[in-house]
Design a protein around this motif. Structure first.
Motif, PDB file in Angstrom:
ATOM      1  N   ALA A 226       0.829  -1.208   0.000  1.00  0.00           N
ATOM      2  CA  ALA A 226       0.000   0.000   0.000  1.00  0.00           C
ATOM      3  C   ALA A 226       0.864   1.260   0.000  1.00  0.00           C
ATOM      4  CB  ALA A 226      -0.940   0.001   1.201  1.00  0.00           C
ATOM      5  N   ALA A 227       1.991   1.200   0.726  1.00  0.00           N
ATOM      6  CA  ALA A 227       2.896   2.346   0.761  1.00  0.00           C
ATOM      7  C   ALA A 227       3.672   2.481  -0.548  1.00  0.00           C
ATOM      8  CB  ALA A 227       3.868   2.199   1.927  1.00  0.00           C
ATOM      9  N   ALA A 228       3.896   1.357  -1.233  1.00  0.00           N
ATOM     10  CA  ALA A 228       4.657   1.381  -2.487  1.00  0.00           C
ATOM     11  C   ALA A 228       3.819   1.882  -3.653  1.00  0.00           C
ATOM     12  CB  ALA A 228       5.202  -0.009  -2.790  1.00  0.00           C
ATOM     13  N   ASP A 229       2.507   1.678  -3.608  1.00  0.00           N
ATOM     14  CA  ASP A 229       1.643   2.025  -4.741  1.00  0.00           C
ATOM     15  C   ASP A 229       1.795   3.467  -5.218  1.00  0.00           C
ATOM     16  OD1 ASP A 229       0.530  -0.443  -5.241  1.00  0.00           O
ATOM     17  OD2 ASP A 229      -1.219  -0.136  -3.955  1.00  0.00           O
ATOM     18  N   PRO A 230       1.823   4.480  -4.326  1.00  0.00           N
ATOM     19  CA  PRO A 230       1.978   5.856  -4.809  1.00  0.00           C
ATOM     20  C   PRO A 230       3.316   6.081  -5.526  1.00  0.00           C
ATOM     21  CG  PRO A 230       1.190   5.840  -2.547  1.00  0.00           C
ATOM     22  CD  PRO A 230       1.600   4.443  -2.860  1.00  0.00           C
ATOM     23  N   ILE A 231       4.362   5.366  -5.092  1.00  0.00           N
ATOM     24  CA  ILE A 231       5.675   5.506  -5.738  1.00  0.00           C
ATOM     25  C   ILE A 231       5.630   4.899  -7.133  1.00  0.00           C
ATOM     26  CG2 ILE A 231       8.127   4.962  -5.555  1.00  0.00           C
ATOM     27  CD1 ILE A 231       7.732   4.791  -2.522  1.00  0.00           C
ATOM     28  N   VAL A 232       4.997   3.726  -7.242  1.00  0.00           N
ATOM     29  CA  VAL A 232       4.831   3.090  -8.546  1.00  0.00           C
ATOM     30  C   VAL A 232       4.055   4.011  -9.474  1.00  0.00           C
ATOM     31  CG1 VAL A 232       3.890   1.109  -9.780  1.00  0.00           C
ATOM     32  CG2 VAL A 232       4.874   0.785  -7.515  1.00  0.00           C
ATOM     33  N   SER A 233       2.966   4.545  -8.987  1.00  0.00           N
ATOM     34  CA  SER A 233       2.123   5.422  -9.789  1.00  0.00           C
ATOM     35  C   SER A 233       2.884   6.650 -10.272  1.00  0.00           C
ATOM     36  CB  SER A 233       0.909   5.855  -8.961  1.00  0.00           C
ATOM     37  OG  SER A 233       0.055   6.683  -9.709  1.00  0.00           O
ATOM     38  N   ALA A 234       3.639   7.274  -9.376  1.00  0.00           N
ATOM     39  CA  ALA A 234       4.399   8.475  -9.749  1.00  0.00           C
ATOM     40  C   ALA A 234       5.452   8.154 -10.798  1.00  0.00           C
ATOM     41  CB  ALA A 234       5.042   9.075  -8.505  1.00  0.00           C
ATOM     42  N   ALA A 235       6.134   7.028 -10.641  1.00  0.00           N
ATOM     43  CA  ALA A 235       7.186   6.652 -11.588  1.00  0.00           C
ATOM     44  C   ALA A 235       6.606   6.366 -12.969  1.00  0.00           C
ATOM     45  CB  ALA A 235       7.945   5.440 -11.066  1.00  0.00           C
ATOM     46  N   ILE A 236       5.473   5.684 -13.003  1.00  0.00           N
ATOM     47  CA  ILE A 236       4.841   5.378 -14.292  1.00  0.00           C
ATOM     48  C   ILE A 236       4.375   6.655 -14.980  1.00  0.00           C
ATOM     49  CG2 ILE A 236       2.751   4.369 -15.296  1.00  0.00           C
ATOM     50  CD1 ILE A 236       3.173   1.984 -13.427  1.00  0.00           C
ATOM     51  N   ASN A 237       3.771   7.549 -14.235  1.00  0.00           N
ATOM     52  CA  ASN A 237       3.315   8.806 -14.827  1.00  0.00           C
ATOM     53  C   ASN A 237       4.489   9.672 -15.284  1.00  0.00           C
ATOM     54  OD1 ASN A 237       0.559   8.291 -14.552  1.00  0.00           O
ATOM     55  ND2 ASN A 237       0.521   9.054 -12.453  1.00  0.00           N
ATOM     56  N   MET A 238       5.589   9.637 -14.535  1.00  0.00           N
ATOM     57  CA  MET A 238       6.780  10.379 -14.952  1.00  0.00           C
ATOM     58  C   MET A 238       7.314   9.831 -16.263  1.00  0.00           C
ATOM     59  SD  MET A 238      10.389  10.938 -12.941  1.00  0.00           S
ATOM     60  CE  MET A 238      10.904   9.232 -13.126  1.00  0.00           C
ATOM     61  N   PHE A 284       3.004  -0.362 -25.966  1.00  0.00           N
ATOM     62  CA  PHE A 284       2.372  -1.471 -25.251  1.00  0.00           C
ATOM     63  C   PHE A 284       2.726  -1.415 -23.769  1.00  0.00           C
ATOM     64  CE2 PHE A 284       2.656  -4.208 -29.330  1.00  0.00           C
ATOM     65  CZ  PHE A 284       1.467  -3.685 -29.783  1.00  0.00           C
ATOM     66  N   TYR A 285       3.981  -1.139 -23.481  1.00  0.00           N
ATOM     67  CA  TYR A 285       4.464  -1.154 -22.109  1.00  0.00           C
ATOM     68  C   TYR A 285       4.119   0.135 -21.363  1.00  0.00           C
ATOM     69  CZ  TYR A 285       7.070  -5.152 -23.787  1.00  0.00           C
ATOM     70  OH  TYR A 285       7.399  -6.367 -24.335  1.00  0.00           O
ATOM     71  N   ILE A 286       4.406   1.274 -21.989  1.00  0.00           N
ATOM     72  CA  ILE A 286       4.246   2.549 -21.290  1.00  0.00           C
ATOM     73  C   ILE A 286       2.777   2.969 -21.226  1.00  0.00           C
ATOM     74  CG2 ILE A 286       4.930   4.955 -21.183  1.00  0.00           C
ATOM     75  CD1 ILE A 286       7.097   2.806 -20.570  1.00  0.00           C
ATOM     76  N   GLN A 287       2.121   3.072 -22.386  1.00  0.00           N
ATOM     77  CA  GLN A 287       0.708   3.440 -22.364  1.00  0.00           C
ATOM     78  C   GLN A 287      -0.119   2.381 -21.646  1.00  0.00           C
ATOM     79  OE1 GLN A 287      -0.370   6.324 -23.145  1.00  0.00           O
ATOM     80  NE2 GLN A 287       1.498   7.087 -24.085  1.00  0.00           N
ATOM     81  N   GLY A 288       0.273   1.118 -21.814  1.00  0.00           N
ATOM     82  CA  GLY A 288      -0.434   0.053 -21.106  1.00  0.00           C
ATOM     83  C   GLY A 288      -0.306   0.176 -19.603  1.00  0.00           C
ATOM     84  N   SER A 289       0.896   0.508 -19.122  1.00  0.00           N
ATOM     85  CA  SER A 289       1.087   0.632 -17.676  1.00  0.00           C
ATOM     86  C   SER A 289       0.386   1.867 -17.126  1.00  0.00           C
ATOM     87  CB  SER A 289       2.580   0.674 -17.326  1.00  0.00           C
ATOM     88  OG  SER A 289       3.215   1.814 -17.868  1.00  0.00           O
ATOM     89  N   ILE A 290       0.302   2.940 -17.913  1.00  0.00           N
ATOM     90  CA  ILE A 290      -0.444   4.130 -17.481  1.00  0.00           C
ATOM     91  C   ILE A 290      -1.923   3.779 -17.328  1.00  0.00           C
ATOM     92  CG2 ILE A 290      -1.217   6.424 -18.185  1.00  0.00           C
ATOM     93  CD1 ILE A 290       1.539   6.774 -19.534  1.00  0.00           C
ATOM     94  N   MET A 291      -2.452   3.023 -18.295  1.00  0.00           N
ATOM     95  CA  MET A 291      -3.848   2.593 -18.208  1.00  0.00           C
ATOM     96  C   MET A 291      -4.078   1.729 -16.969  1.00  0.00           C
ATOM     97  SD  MET A 291      -5.997   0.099 -20.795  1.00  0.00           S
ATOM     98  CE  MET A 291      -4.843  -1.264 -20.484  1.00  0.00           C
ATOM     99  N   VAL A 292      -3.223   0.734 -16.757  1.00  0.00           N
ATOM    100  CA  VAL A 292      -3.377  -0.153 -15.611  1.00  0.00           C
ATOM    101  C   VAL A 292      -3.244   0.632 -14.314  1.00  0.00           C
ATOM    102  CG1 VAL A 292      -2.283  -2.074 -14.355  1.00  0.00           C
ATOM    103  CG2 VAL A 292      -2.704  -2.245 -16.823  1.00  0.00           C
ATOM    104  N   ASN A 293      -2.307   1.556 -14.262  1.00  0.00           N
ATOM    105  CA  ASN A 293      -2.132   2.382 -13.067  1.00  0.00           C
ATOM    106  C   ASN A 293      -3.403   3.175 -12.767  1.00  0.00           C
ATOM    107  OD1 ASN A 293      -0.658   3.874 -10.966  1.00  0.00           O
ATOM    108  ND2 ASN A 293      -0.705   5.582 -12.417  1.00  0.00           N
ATOM    109  N   TYR A 294      -4.017   3.751 -13.799  1.00  0.00           N
ATOM    110  CA  TYR A 294      -5.242   4.530 -13.616  1.00  0.00           C
ATOM    111  C   TYR A 294      -6.362   3.637 -13.072  1.00  0.00           C
ATOM    112  CZ  TYR A 294      -9.282   7.483 -14.662  1.00  0.00           C
ATOM    113  OH  TYR A 294     -10.430   8.218 -14.563  1.00  0.00           O
TER     114      TYR A 294
END
Length: 332
Positions: A226-238, A284-294
């Motif tokens: 749960a604490a890691a999720d915001p870091i993952v999200s920020a990195a993917i969006n960056m 596939f990787y970047i846009q896909g991960s942004i979608m999954v993150n959202y």
């Protein structure tokens, strides 16, 4: 209007050794997995470089980490082996021919030239074979149920980076049947390549998100997902905010030849590959991960799992994932 991303559905996670290297700059890799004899993965007996063999021995703990991040347990062991360059080439040729057929491939290329996506006509099969031979570090085949590693001269750090991605493809397959999900209906994929590409964005984006989470948990000194999720999200969006050239240059500068001969070569060849194909694969990787993150941010892993029952119907929905939530904007 939907953006067309070229489908490579048989090449799950074939994903770019060079791309995996580029994404290393913010810890977003792609590719393989296996383990010695306990737990989720079963290694095929053959002589392997010591660093590869050692990585296989470490991968049991990666299996357990993947299960913990995704809250899913492996149902079966995953068989893994090193695949030769010749065997991989045959696999790519067969995959392209199954997806496109000779006539469709020629017309597809002509259309890309007419739209300005390619400078000149090229043989699609030959181009994709060359591209994937230079960029693929490993892949998972849902028909054989095996993970294949292709580049065996990666150093220990890079091997640990590429292992979890392909293992997760095997886990996806055990729960969501990737062959039926994106490969089996060749006619549907030919008739609507955009929908097929959207499904691939889900598969690769899901695996990329999980890989990022695994890296943060394993190497970021964190135990709480749960604490890691915001870091993952920020990195993917960056990552998503960077243009393609910036990402390529960052990866080249961050890793260089230190990652191993095959990977170092793949970075150079990325710049020489037809840009349309490289950017599509990258998406596939970047846009896909942004979608999954959202989607995960809105509804957790349950919402991501639901996408396999009701997947995105177009790459427009991948690029604008809010259209996946609530009443969908169905493509016409």
């Amino acid at each position: 209007m939907s953006q067309r991303l070229i489908p490579t559905s048989r090449l799950l996670g074939s994903g770019n050794a060079g791309l995996g290297q580029v994404l290393m700059s913010i810890k977003l890799p792609m590719v393989i997995v296996l383990v010695v004899f306990l737990g989720a993965v079963e290694v095929q007996a053959q002589a392997l470089p010591k660093e590869v063999e050692d990585a296989f021995k470490r991968s049991e703990s990666i299996c357990r980490d993947v299960e913990r991040v995704r809250s899913l347990k492996f149902k079966d062991k995953v068989r893994t082996e090193v695949q030769t360059k010749d065997d991989f080439k045959k696999f790519v040729i067969k995959s392209v021919e199954e997806q496109y057929g000779k006539d469709d491939a020629e017309w597809f290329v002509k259309a890309l030239v007419r739209m300005g996506a390619l400078e000149k006509e090229t043989n699609l099969t030959d181009t994709l074979v060359k591209l994937l031979e230079s960029q693929a570090a490993a892949h998972y085949d849902p028909q054989t149920k095996k993970c294949y590693i292709l580049i065996t001269d990666m150093n220990a750090m890079m091997l640990d980076i590429v292992l979890p991605h392909e293992l997760y493809h095997a886990l996806q397959d055990q729960y969501f049947n990737l062959y039926d999900f994106v490969i089996k209906d060749v006619k549907a994929a030919r008739d609507n390549g955009d929908a097929a590409a959207a499904k691939e964005c889900l598969i690769e984006g899901d695996a990329t998100y999980l890989m990022m989470a695994w890296m943060i948990l394993r190497h970021g000194g964190m135990d709480d997902m749960a604490a890691a999720d915001p870091i993952v999200s920020a990195a993917i969006n960056m990552q998503g905010a960077m243009d393609y050239d910036t990402v390529i240059n960052m990866g080249e500068g961050a890793m260089g030849p230190s990652a191993g001969g095959g990977l170092a070569t793949s970075i150079k060849e990325m710049k020489d590959a037809p840009r349309y194909f490289m950017e599509s694969m990258y998406s596939f990787y970047i846009q896909g991960s942004i979608m999954v993150n959202y989607v995960k941010t809105k509804g957790g892993w349950d919402a991501v799992t639901a996408l396999y029952r009701n997947p995105p119907q177009s790459t427009e929905q991948v690029l604008h994932p809010a259209k996946l939530m609530g009443q969908r904007d169905v493509p016409v």
